[in-house]
Design a protein around this motif. Structure first.
Motif, PDB file in Angstrom:
ATOM      1  N   LEU A  90       0.827  -1.204   0.000  1.00 17.42           N
ATOM      2  CA  LEU A  90       0.000   0.000   0.000  1.00 17.42           C
ATOM      3  C   LEU A  90       0.863   1.256   0.000  1.00 17.42           C
ATOM      4  O   LEU A  90       0.554   2.227  -0.704  1.00 17.42           O
ATOM      5  CB  LEU A  90      -0.924  -0.015   1.213  1.00 17.42           C
ATOM      6  N   ARG A  91       1.951   1.254   0.780  1.00 17.00           N
ATOM      7  CA  ARG A  91       2.847   2.417   0.780  1.00 17.00           C
ATOM      8  C   ARG A  91       3.423   2.659  -0.614  1.00 17.00           C
ATOM      9  O   ARG A  91       3.449   3.784  -1.110  1.00 17.00           O
ATOM     10  CB  ARG A  91       3.982   2.198   1.776  1.00 17.00           C
ATOM     11  N   ARG A  92       3.895   1.585  -1.231  1.00 19.51           N
ATOM     12  CA  ARG A  92       4.450   1.723  -2.579  1.00 19.51           C
ATOM     13  C   ARG A  92       3.387   2.182  -3.564  1.00 19.51           C
ATOM     14  O   ARG A  92       3.652   2.994  -4.454  1.00 19.51           O
ATOM     15  CB  ARG A  92       5.039   0.384  -3.031  1.00 19.51           C
ATOM     16  N   ARG A  93       2.190   1.654  -3.401  1.00 14.66           N
ATOM     17  CA  ARG A  93       1.113   1.992  -4.333  1.00 14.66           C
ATOM     18  C   ARG A  93       0.728   3.459  -4.213  1.00 14.66           C
ATOM     19  O   ARG A  93       0.526   4.141  -5.220  1.00 14.66           O
ATOM     20  CB  ARG A  93      -0.090   1.093  -4.042  1.00 14.66           C
ATOM     21  N   VAL A  94       0.615   3.943  -2.968  1.00 12.03           N
ATOM     22  CA  VAL A  94       0.275   5.354  -2.753  1.00 12.03           C
ATOM     23  C   VAL A  94       1.359   6.252  -3.328  1.00 12.03           C
ATOM     24  O   VAL A  94       1.083   7.245  -4.009  1.00 12.03           O
ATOM     25  CB  VAL A  94       0.070   5.636  -1.251  1.00 12.03           C
ATOM     26  N   PHE A  95       2.627   5.915  -3.057  1.00  9.52           N
ATOM     27  CA  PHE A  95       3.727   6.740  -3.550  1.00  9.52           C
ATOM     28  C   PHE A  95       3.786   6.727  -5.077  1.00  9.52           C
ATOM     29  O   PHE A  95       3.924   7.773  -5.718  1.00  9.52           O
ATOM     30  CB  PHE A  95       5.047   6.229  -2.975  1.00  9.52           C
ATOM     31  N   ARG A  96       3.659   5.539  -5.675  1.00 12.06           N
ATOM     32  CA  ARG A  96       3.714   5.428  -7.132  1.00 12.06           C
ATOM     33  C   ARG A  96       2.545   6.160  -7.775  1.00 12.06           C
ATOM     34  O   ARG A  96       2.725   6.891  -8.759  1.00 12.06           O
ATOM     35  CB  ARG A  96       3.702   3.948  -7.526  1.00 12.06           C
ATOM     36  N   HIS A  97       1.350   5.994  -7.225  1.00 14.13           N
ATOM     37  CA  HIS A  97       0.175   6.635  -7.812  1.00 14.13           C
ATOM     38  C   HIS A  97       0.262   8.150  -7.683  1.00 14.13           C
ATOM     39  O   HIS A  97      -0.123   8.878  -8.614  1.00 14.13           O
ATOM     40  CB  HIS A  97      -1.087   6.117  -7.116  1.00 14.13           C
ATOM     41  N   THR A  98       0.764   8.624  -6.542  1.00 21.25           N
ATOM     42  CA  THR A  98       0.885  10.069  -6.347  1.00 21.25           C
ATOM     43  C   THR A  98       1.834  10.679  -7.367  1.00 21.25           C
ATOM     44  O   THR A  98       1.608  11.780  -7.871  1.00 21.25           O
ATOM     45  CB  THR A  98       1.373  10.377  -4.921  1.00 21.25           C
ATOM     46  N   GLN A  99       2.901   9.962  -7.695  1.00 18.00           N
ATOM     47  CA  GLN A  99       3.837  10.462  -8.705  1.00 18.00           C
ATOM     48  C   GLN A  99       3.218  10.473 -10.096  1.00 18.00           C
ATOM     49  O   GLN A  99       3.558  11.323 -10.927  1.00 18.00           O
ATOM     50  CB  GLN A  99       5.103   9.603  -8.727  1.00 18.00           C
ATOM     51  N   LEU A 100       2.318   9.529 -10.360  1.00 18.20           N
ATOM     52  CA  LEU A 100       1.714   9.435 -11.684  1.00 18.20           C
ATOM     53  C   LEU A 100       0.617  10.468 -11.906  1.00 18.20           C
ATOM     54  O   LEU A 100       0.265  10.752 -13.054  1.00 18.20           O
ATOM     55  CB  LEU A 100       1.127   8.025 -11.899  1.00 18.20           C
TER      56      LEU A 100
END
Length: 621
Positions: free
Chosen positions: A137-147
């Motif tokens: 979830l942490r990776r997903r939030v960070f990746r999605h926020t960058q996108l």
């Protein structure tokens, strides 16, 4: 020119009491229905997210389920074995037969050991699952926020994003690490305890069933109120974090304008709201848990009275009565644990709604399905009847038709709000045109892959952001792995090499967070070196020289000419000394180009640029 930030899904906008209008019955019903549908959609979205995170771990979850079943069976077997010991093993022992007591005692020991080992294994297995979910979830939030597109980041404050990554994920961690482990084992224990009690003595089971009615009503009362209180707790927590981040980020402005007392008062007010929200949840919990304890104790007392009378009358064995009392008492202990879990569950549910809302945000600038390859761009730009507005706001660029040949340096001049930065954001495709097309070498930028577009078009902004790390790493940001010789050549080209070598460790000097070891002008020079090393076909400078003083600006003029040679450049600047190096000047007003020509041609005329140039010349005198 960003859109106003919109409220989060779990924070519906409310009106002030004095602004409300009394709706008709139909409109009130419609509003209630819409609110209910929105709440259901938020819950459904949150559950889908949780399901997506747990689905790859089905095998691990099945093993955890098996472990908790075996552990619970070991615990539930205890009272039944106690009844056997009292009603069978003790009488046999009085008759001289030790075998029954040894057998029952051994069975009790085995059940306790197996139950304990499986409980420990279940806790470890659940912890691995929980930490894996949180990592994803942490990776997903960070990746999605960058996108997400620039439009999102200009409306969604950094404090709210930090709240998603910190307090919200911390609430989920508390749920998954401890709460989920406890609730599964508690539910299994309640189920097996109830079944065992009915099998052992169904009359005592009826006492338990009757006691469940007030316990269920109390739990429903707690559930409805805690859902509101815990959502308010998450909301006030996010507001407090946002205020803290904004104050710390803007501390220079706070101190410069002596706003310490005002910001302290605002922060104090938000802190009080957060305190009150916490007190509400604690007060609710302080009524729920004692209520469960009371119901459990009353159930034990009733079971003891009825069972004792049956023992006295010969209708019930003493061992069965003891086991029944142990089962009734043990049944209500997990309910108290469920109450504790529900606290964490409500907080985590509110947090999951926030996180799922962030992940539900869609980029407004999307990658093309079939991108057109453009590995070697020349830099010819064409804005073909472009119209643009931010969201549903007014039109910022009305029907802009403009051609910029490859290799030409164009300066954009105009008052604040004329549309200069908007034009730059369209060329760099931080936003897409509402109507018309922005083309690079004849290709619509919406048809280019992000990789090709970012390689061909680079933007240097007023805030020359430096990341923690060395000078070398910051210059090589747009071209990782660049050799040292190329990095130094880029720094020399823009006039940054000398001050870099004066640093303690030269190119290995750590610039610290936000470039703390270098001045604002030096940060800007490093950003120029970064752009030079990236070697784009199109370079956009958005107020990029505003941080330079006069000596620094003179130093960078030669570097700018080197940087801009053989590439298309768009310069947005109020300083006409920077505009003077341009091949062409476009004067913009209300999103339209009102003057177009070389600096000398426009300065010799009687238009807007001529007036600006005359004022600038007077300031030099």
């Amino acid at each position: 020119m960003s859109r106003p930030s919109k409220p989060e899904p779990s924070q519906p906008a409310t009106s002030r009491p004095d602004d409300r209008r009394r709706p008709t019955d139909a409109s009130a019903d419609d509003t209630t229905q819409l609110d209910a549908e929105a709440s259901r959609e938020v819950r459904s979205r949150s559950l889908r997210l949780l399901g997506e995170l747990l689905r790859p771990r089905r095998g691990a979850l099945a093993l955890a389920g098996l472990l908790v079943v075996v552990s619970t069976l070991g615990q539930v077997a205890g009272p039944w074995l106690v009844s056997l010991a009292i009603d069978s093993a003790v009488p046999d022992l009085m008759d001289g037969d030790v075998d029954t007591l040894v057998l029952v005692g051994s069975a009790y020991l085995v059940a306790a050991v197996v139950g304990g080992l499986c409980a420990g294994a279940y806790v470890r297995q659940a912890a691995r699952i929980a930490q894996g979910v949180l990592l994803d979830l942490r990776r997903r939030v960070f990746r999605h926020t960058q996108l997400l597109s620039l439009e999102f980041h200009e409306s969604y404050t950094s404090g709210r994003i930090i709240s998603r990554q910190t307090s919200d994920l911390e609430a989920l961690r508390e749920l998954l690490d401890g709460g989920l482990t406890g609730v599964v084992s508690s539910l299994m224990l309640m189920l097996f305890t109830g079944l065992s009690l009915f099998l052992l003595d169904w009359r005592s089971g009826l006492v338990l069933a009757v006691a469940l009615v007030p316990a269920w009503l109390l739990t429903r009362w707690f559930q409805k109120r805690s859902q509101v209180f815990y959502r308010e707790q998450r909301t006030t927590s996010a507001r407090l974090i946002v205020k803290f981040v904004e104050t710390m980020t803007g501390m220079r402005a706070v101190q410069a304008f002596r706003r310490e007392s005002t910001t302290e008062a605002d922060y104090g007010r938000l802190s009080e709201q957060y305190r009150d929200a916490n007190l509400n949840t604690m007060g609710l919990n302080g009524r729920y848990q004692p209520g469960l304890v009371l119901i459990g104790n009353v159930a034990v007392a009733v079971a003891l009275a009825l069972g004792g009378w049956r023992v006295y009358s010969g209708g019930l064995d003493v061992g069965v009565l003891v086991a029944a009392l142990l089962y009734v008492k043990r049944f209500f202990q997990p309910i108290q644990q469920l109450g504790n879990f529900y606290n964490s569950f409500q907080s985590a549910t509110a947090a999951l709604e926030k996180v799922s809302g962030l992940l539900a945000e869609e980029p407004t600038v999307v990658e093309p399905r079939r991108p057109v390859a453009l590995p070697h761009a020349r830099g010819a730009l064409r804005l073909d009847h472009v119209t643009f507005r931010y969201g549903d706001g007014p039109v910022v660029l009305p029907d802009l038709d403009l051609t910029l040949p490859a290799g030409q340096t164009v300066a954009l001049v105009g008052t604040t709000g004329a549309g200069k930065s908007t034009l730059a954001k369209l060329v760099t495709r931080f936003y897409d045109a509402s109507e018309g097309r922005v083309q690079l070498d004849g290709v619509d930028v919406r048809d280019l892959s992000t990789t090709d577009l970012r390689r061909a078009v680079v933007m240097v902004t007023q805030e020359a952001y430096l990341f923690s790390g060395s000078v070398r790493e910051n210059i090589a940001l747009g071209r990782p792995g660049a050799p040292q010789a190329d990095i130094e050549a880029a720094a020399r080209a823009v006039g940054a090499h000398e001050f870099i070598m004066d640093m303690p460790d030269g190119y290995d000097t750590d610039v610290n967070k936000r470039g703390g070891r270098v001045s604002a002008g030096q940060r800007q020079l490093l950003s120029f070196a970064r752009a030079f090393l990236a070697d784009p076909a199109v370079l956009v400078l958005d107020e990029a020289t505003s941080s330079l003083d006069i000596p620094g600006e003179r130093l960078v003029q030669h570097g700018l000419q080197t940087l801009l040679s053989d590439r298309t450049a768009i310069i947005i600047a109020h300083r006409l000394s920077t505009v003077a190096i341009a091949d062409r000047v476009l004067v913009m007003e209300h999103g339209r180009v009102i003057e177009d020509g070389t600096p000398d041609e426009l300065a010799a005329g009687d238009g807007h640029y001529a007036a600006l140039n005359a004022a600038w010349q007077d300031s030099l005198v």
